[in-house]
Design an enzyme around this catalytic site. Structure first.
Site, PDB file in Angstrom:
ATOM      1  NE  ARG A 103      -2.667   0.245   3.479  1.00  0.00           N
ATOM      2  CZ  ARG A 103      -2.585   1.331   4.523  1.00  0.00           C
ATOM      3  NH1 ARG A 103      -2.825   2.718   4.183  1.00  0.00           N
ATOM      4  NH2 ARG A 103      -2.244   0.815   5.673  1.00  0.00           N
ATOM      5  CE1 TYR A 142     -14.318  10.819 -18.154  1.00  0.00           C
ATOM      6  CE2 TYR A 142     -13.522  11.152 -15.889  1.00  0.00           C
ATOM      7  CZ  TYR A 142     -14.132  10.356 -16.976  1.00  0.00           C
ATOM      8  OH  TYR A 142     -14.827   9.168 -16.741  1.00  0.00           O
ATOM      9  CG  ASP A 196      -6.432  15.581 -17.516  1.00  0.00           C
ATOM     10  OD1 ASP A 196      -5.647  15.067 -18.046  1.00  0.00           O
ATOM     11  OD2 ASP A 196      -7.488  15.078 -16.961  1.00  0.00           O
ATOM     12  CE  LYS A 234      -9.269   7.364 -20.769  1.00  0.00           C
ATOM     13  NZ  LYS A 234      -9.564   7.230 -19.127  1.00  0.00           N
TER      14      LYS A 234
END
Length: 383
Positions: free
Chosen positions: A53, A105, A177, A202
């Site tokens: 983690r 987005y 972004d 992506k």
């Protein structure tokens, strides 16, 4: 790993920072699926990892490469692009102002509109292509400015350097972004941004088989440490296998993005002359309102994403999306396969998008095949 700072980014990516396994000489990093790592006789960690983690070998490798490609002081990978974006916003304090480009987005905007009021953040959604709107939103100061360029799916271009200057004057950090551009074409940190974000699902991965997010920072300051804590605290760490796949995808990033960009420009130029196409939205076209800015801040291409508006409204848009044979009708973008999507259907009736808009994600297929596929689908539409 080589420490040669003279190597070009293409070389760094292709060789995963010149990785060679110390034990075997393997040129591909091994996968360590272990979630926990043993300690030595003094109860000190045997290596850099303790528990997955917090990180692990595959995560460390991909973060080191991303930081180099973006020219940043550090990078973090997350379980998704939304998880990485949320970690930045959650590092703010109640009462802070967040100024955000409205045409980002839609999934992130939807989350912002839900989270910010509950957390006590002052969210200002504006059109960041309008300098006057940005000036008004920043009056009185702000903590964070968030933009996306080129923006999905209208592919608006935001002047990163100009926004960074205004954000800094208002006491705010700028987060960009840069999913559609990738570090191949655009490096926001060098233009004045403080944080760059990618939906690594992506282009960074590029094979439609990993869900991931990534951040890179200009400075590893206290704010960045809060972002890091947010990832650990909510368990938004990327898994070892996903990190290993992401590193594999990054090794071909420059080839994939440059090919997709060249093909997208070819398609955009041809489609804008088609009688059944009303408008092509692509920053590489001289007619695009953000073309001049894109030429200044993007290098080597304008990305593999474009949108088209077809004559005939919603019925024609859906008809085209159902009629392609090479373009796959599916959500997402940035993979090796070309995708087509009717965005209004995906986003719902509350979407600000026009009914006739189709988003195209250009892959690495032969440009002629992609053009012929779109032309045959367009010809099947009612006159």
């Amino acid at each position: 790993m080589s420490q040669d700072n003279d190597l070009k980014p293409e070389t760094l990516a292709a060789q995963a920072l010149h990785f060679l396994d110390a034990e075997t000489g393997a040129v591909v990093p091994p996968l360590h699926p272990s979630t926990t790592f043993a300690r030595d006789a003094d109860y000190a960690p045997r290596g850099a990892s303790t528990y997955s983690r917090y990180g692990g070998p595959a995560v460390d490798q991909v973060e080191a490469l991303l930081a180099r490609l973006e020219g940043g002081a550090g990078a973090l990978v997350f379980a998704s692009g939304l998880a990485s974006s949320a970690a930045v916003v959650m590092a703010l304090k109640p009462g802070d102002r967040l100024v955000c480009h409205a045409h980002i987005y839609w999934g992130f905007r939807e989350w912002l509109e839900d989270f910010c009021p509950r957390f006590g953040l002052d969210l200002r959604l504006i059109d960041m292509t309008d300098a006057a709107q940005l000036d008004a939103a920043l009056e009185g100061g702000a903590a964070l400015v968030w933009t996306e360029t080129p923006s999905n799916p209208l592919w608006e271009v935001i002047d990163i350097a100009a926004v960074a200057e205004k954000a800094r004057a208002a006491g705010a950090r700028l987060a960009v972004d840069s999913t559609a551009a990738t570090p191949v074409l655009q490096r926001p940190l060098e233009l004045g941004a403080d944080i760059v974000m990618h939906s690594a699902t992506k282009y960074l991965n590029g094979h439609s088989d990993v869900l991931a997010g990534a951040l890179a920072t200009r400075q590893a300051d206290d704010f960045w440490q809060r972002v890091r804590f947010n990832r650990t605290g909510v368990g938004a760490m990327l898994g070892a296998f996903e990190a290993w796949l992401l590193l594999r995808g990054l090794r071909t990033l420059y080839l994939r993005v440059r090919h997709a960009s060249a093909t997208a420009l070819f398609l955009a130029s041809r489609l804008q002359r088609h009688p059944k196409v009303q408008q092509v939205l692509y920053p590489g076209l001289p007619e695009h309102p953000g073309h001049e800015i894109a030429c200044r801040q993007m290098d080597g291409g304008f990305g593999g994403m474009l949108s088209i508006r077809v004559a005939g409204g919603r019925a024609a848009g859906l008809g085209l999306a159902k009629s392609t044979r090479v373009f796959v009708p599916a959500t997402s973008l940035g993979g090796v396969e070309s995708l087509i999507e009717h965005r209004k259907t995906i986003e719902g009736e509350a979407s600000i998008l026009p009914d006739d808009l189709l988003r195209l994600s250009v892959g690495i297929e032969h440009p002629g095949d992609l053009l012929a596929d779109l032309e045959q689908a367009l010809e099947r539409l009612a006159p």
